[in-house]
Design a protein around this motif. Structure first.
Motif, PDB file in Angstrom:
ATOM      1  N   HIS A 319       0.865  -1.134   0.093  1.00  0.00           N
ATOM      2  CA  HIS A 319       0.037   0.127   0.090  1.00  0.00           C
ATOM      3  C   HIS A 319       0.894   1.496   0.009  1.00  0.00           C
ATOM      4  O   HIS A 319       0.368   2.388  -0.455  1.00  0.00           O
ATOM      5  CB  HIS A 319      -1.025  -0.130   1.151  1.00  0.00           C
ATOM      6  N   ASP A 320       1.966   1.283   0.509  1.00  0.00           N
ATOM      7  CA  ASP A 320       3.006   2.246   0.689  1.00  0.00           C
ATOM      8  C   ASP A 320       4.027   2.324  -0.345  1.00  0.00           C
ATOM      9  O   ASP A 320       4.940   3.313  -0.299  1.00  0.00           O
ATOM     10  CB  ASP A 320       3.618   2.355   2.081  1.00  0.00           C
ATOM     11  N   ASN A 321       4.030   1.467  -1.305  1.00  0.00           N
ATOM     12  CA  ASN A 321       4.940   1.537  -2.374  1.00  0.00           C
ATOM     13  C   ASN A 321       6.173   1.237  -1.762  1.00  0.00           C
ATOM     14  O   ASN A 321       7.055   2.276  -2.190  1.00  0.00           O
ATOM     15  CB  ASN A 321       5.092   2.807  -3.316  1.00  0.00           C
ATOM     16  N   LYS A 322       6.643   0.564  -1.045  1.00  0.00           N
ATOM     17  CA  LYS A 322       7.837   0.136  -0.465  1.00  0.00           C
ATOM     18  C   LYS A 322       8.446  -1.214  -0.713  1.00  0.00           C
ATOM     19  O   LYS A 322       8.294  -2.313   0.080  1.00  0.00           O
ATOM     20  CB  LYS A 322       7.858   0.355   1.124  1.00  0.00           C
ATOM     21  N   PRO A 323       8.873  -1.688  -1.854  1.00  0.00           N
ATOM     22  CA  PRO A 323       9.008  -3.062  -2.455  1.00  0.00           C
ATOM     23  C   PRO A 323      10.328  -3.707  -1.521  1.00  0.00           C
ATOM     24  O   PRO A 323      10.317  -4.993  -1.352  1.00  0.00           O
ATOM     25  CB  PRO A 323       9.534  -3.055  -3.713  1.00  0.00           C
ATOM     26  N   ILE A 324      11.078  -2.730  -1.356  1.00  0.00           N
ATOM     27  CA  ILE A 324      12.426  -3.441  -0.577  1.00  0.00           C
ATOM     28  C   ILE A 324      11.911  -3.726   0.980  1.00  0.00           C
ATOM     29  O   ILE A 324      12.342  -4.655   1.496  1.00  0.00           O
ATOM     30  CB  ILE A 324      13.586  -2.114  -0.276  1.00  0.00           C
ATOM     31  N   GLU A 325      11.200  -2.844   1.502  1.00  0.00           N
ATOM     32  CA  GLU A 325      10.577  -3.330   3.031  1.00  0.00           C
ATOM     33  C   GLU A 325       9.853  -4.515   2.767  1.00  0.00           C
ATOM     34  O   GLU A 325       9.919  -5.178   3.651  1.00  0.00           O
ATOM     35  CB  GLU A 325       9.648  -2.070   3.351  1.00  0.00           C
ATOM     36  N   LYS A 326       9.173  -4.819   1.727  1.00  0.00           N
ATOM     37  CA  LYS A 326       8.048  -5.809   1.592  1.00  0.00           C
ATOM     38  C   LYS A 326       9.245  -7.051   1.389  1.00  0.00           C
ATOM     39  O   LYS A 326       9.014  -8.313   2.007  1.00  0.00           O
ATOM     40  CB  LYS A 326       7.424  -5.836   0.382  1.00  0.00           C
ATOM     41  N   ARG A 327      10.068  -6.773   0.493  1.00  0.00           N
ATOM     42  CA  ARG A 327      11.388  -7.805   0.677  1.00  0.00           C
ATOM     43  C   ARG A 327      11.824  -8.561   1.824  1.00  0.00           C
ATOM     44  O   ARG A 327      12.045  -9.523   2.177  1.00  0.00           O
ATOM     45  CB  ARG A 327      12.329  -7.664  -0.424  1.00  0.00           C
TER      46      ARG A 327
END
Length: 442
Positions: A319-327
């Motif tokens: 939702h926050d456009n944080k792909p690195i955080e998701k990884r």
């Protein structure tokens, strides 16, 4: 125990430039998930149906083989708290949000910047509960920006939301606040709409110039001056019972769903948000969720047939456009929960299913209709690497294998990700077909 279902909320994604064209699941180092994938099957699932963008409640309700009309989001959320409901009480899911004004109605932030602390939410809720209406009501903050509203009495739930982001399987980030509208001509429905619209106006009057929000403005933070509401419901959910199941759930929606479904629910108090770093809070919550899930499985695997574990945190970076955080979150879950399951499930002949309730692609910052990957660990013999060519040296030919498992050089390395899942032997399925495919019973 016969089986474990792990739902990684919103883990499905799309290729992302920040991850060199990979999805977070594809980019993550997940040796333990890959171990399970190499000894099982993969497939993909439309949680409700193709083209339908589900909210979390719709996806979980469908995966557990219920019809969407069997429950409402508001009722499930309220039943995941300590609010007591009687027939006719109207329950709604709520977000603290930020708008510019009632007149303009522009939504600045759907979640008040994700910086509303637990203490702040409680202070604002106390003021909201002082509002005078023609009926009794309960407003209860839950976790971070989330809350529940219950109007006491005989109301109608045939009303529109004032939050139009998700509606009838479609998703579009709402830019304007909505007005509650009656969806039929019944007098009681119009009365319900009048109460809700009166309530929301009074809420803005109370919150917009509240000292707490003025302090937030001075700090450069989004004021929590409005409430976005959806999922109105008056009827108790009519869901299938899963009495042989336990559930590890810690947000109101999943707790409420599990309670209504007859599961034995194990929960914990989510870490309160004290400062401005909501992701520090999420990481703390994720650590607690993984540790608690392992503890529950160790203690209860002999007395329960199935376990449902819902991990929420992987949805928020989408939702926050944080792909690195998701990884990074995916990698942490792999190092903890899935490392445990890799050692725990095989000797006990426990099947493991890993999937998501919906995709939340980072670049969309919202749920999507994309299918979610499915991993079904069923202790199949791992695939062996096949010789695809030879390197010639002066004295002999050396066989060349495709990528190998670091644990076993003779074993083909299998990666659990969206791309591989679409090519897996399980094939495609609807959410309500999952349990039949993997043999999970009620």
């Amino acid at each position: 125990m016969k089986g474990i279902l792990v739902v990684l909320d919103g883990v499905g994604d799309l290729p992302n430039r920040q991850l060199d064209g990979k999805t977070p699941l594809e980019a993550a180092e997940t040796p333990n998930l890959d171990f399970l994938a190499a000894r099982g099957e993969m497939g993909y699932m439309y949680p409700v149906k193709p083209g339908f963008i589900p909210e979390s409640d719709e996806a979980i309700v469908s995966i557990f083989r219920n019809d969407l009309i069997d429950s409402t989001r508001g009722q499930l959320e309220a039943r995941g708290t300590d609010i007591k409901l009687t027939r006719g009480d109207l329950a709604l899911r709520v977000n603290f949000a930020t708008i510019d004004s009632l007149k303009e109605g522009n939504i600045i932030d759907r979640r008040a910047g994700r910086t509303l602390t637990t203490a702040e939410a409680r202070i604002l809720a106390k003021e909201i509960n002082k509002i005078k209406l023609p009926c009794k009501f309960v407003f209860k903050p839950t976790i971070q920006h989330r809350a529940v509203l219950v109007l006491r009495g005989g109301f109608s739930d045939n009303v529109s939301d004032n939050d139009s982001t998700y509606s009838k399987g479609q998703a579009k980030e709402a830019e304007k606040i909505g007005v509650f509208k009656a969806l039929d001509d019944e007098e009681n429905t119009q009365y319900t709409v009048n109460i809700l619209n009166e309530f929301i106006e009074k809420v803005f009057e109370v919150l917009d110039q509240h000292p707490l929000n003025n302090v937030r403005r001075k700090k450069g933070l989004a004021p929590a001056n409005f409430l976005l509401m959806r999922g109105a419901g008056i009827e108790p959910p009519k869901l299938k019972f899963y009495r042989k199941w336990l559930s590890v759930a810690y947000l109101p929606l999943e707790i409420g769903f599990s309670r209504v479904s007859g599961m034995k629910v194990f929960s914990f108090d989510y870490p309160i948000l004290k400062g401005l770093d909501s992701y520090k809070n999420l990481r703390k919550g994720l650590r607690k969720a993984c540790k608690f899930s392992i503890k529950v499985l160790k203690k209860n695997y002999k007395t329960t047939d199935y376990a449902y574990i819902h991990i929420k945190e992987t949805d928020l970076p989408g939702h926050d456009n944080k792909p690195i955080e998701k990884r990074l979150m995916i990698e942490y879950i792999d190092k903890t929960l899935f490392r445990f399951l890799k050692d725990f499930a095989p000797p006990k002949k426990i099947k493991v299913v890993v999937t998501a309730d919906h995709s939340t692609p980072c670049k969309l910052k919202a749920h999507s209709a994309d299918p979610v990957p499915v991993l079904f660990y069923n202790d199949k013999p791992p695939r062996k690497s096949k010789i695809v060519s030879f390197f010639k040296t002066a004295n002999k030919k050396i066989p060349f294998y495709p990528k190998k498992s670091p644990e076993n050089p003779e074993e083909e390395k299998v990666r659990f990700c969206e791309k591989n899942a679409k090519k897996g032997s399980l094939g495609g399925m609807m959410g309500n077909e999952l349990f039949e495919k993997v043999g999970f019973l009620r």
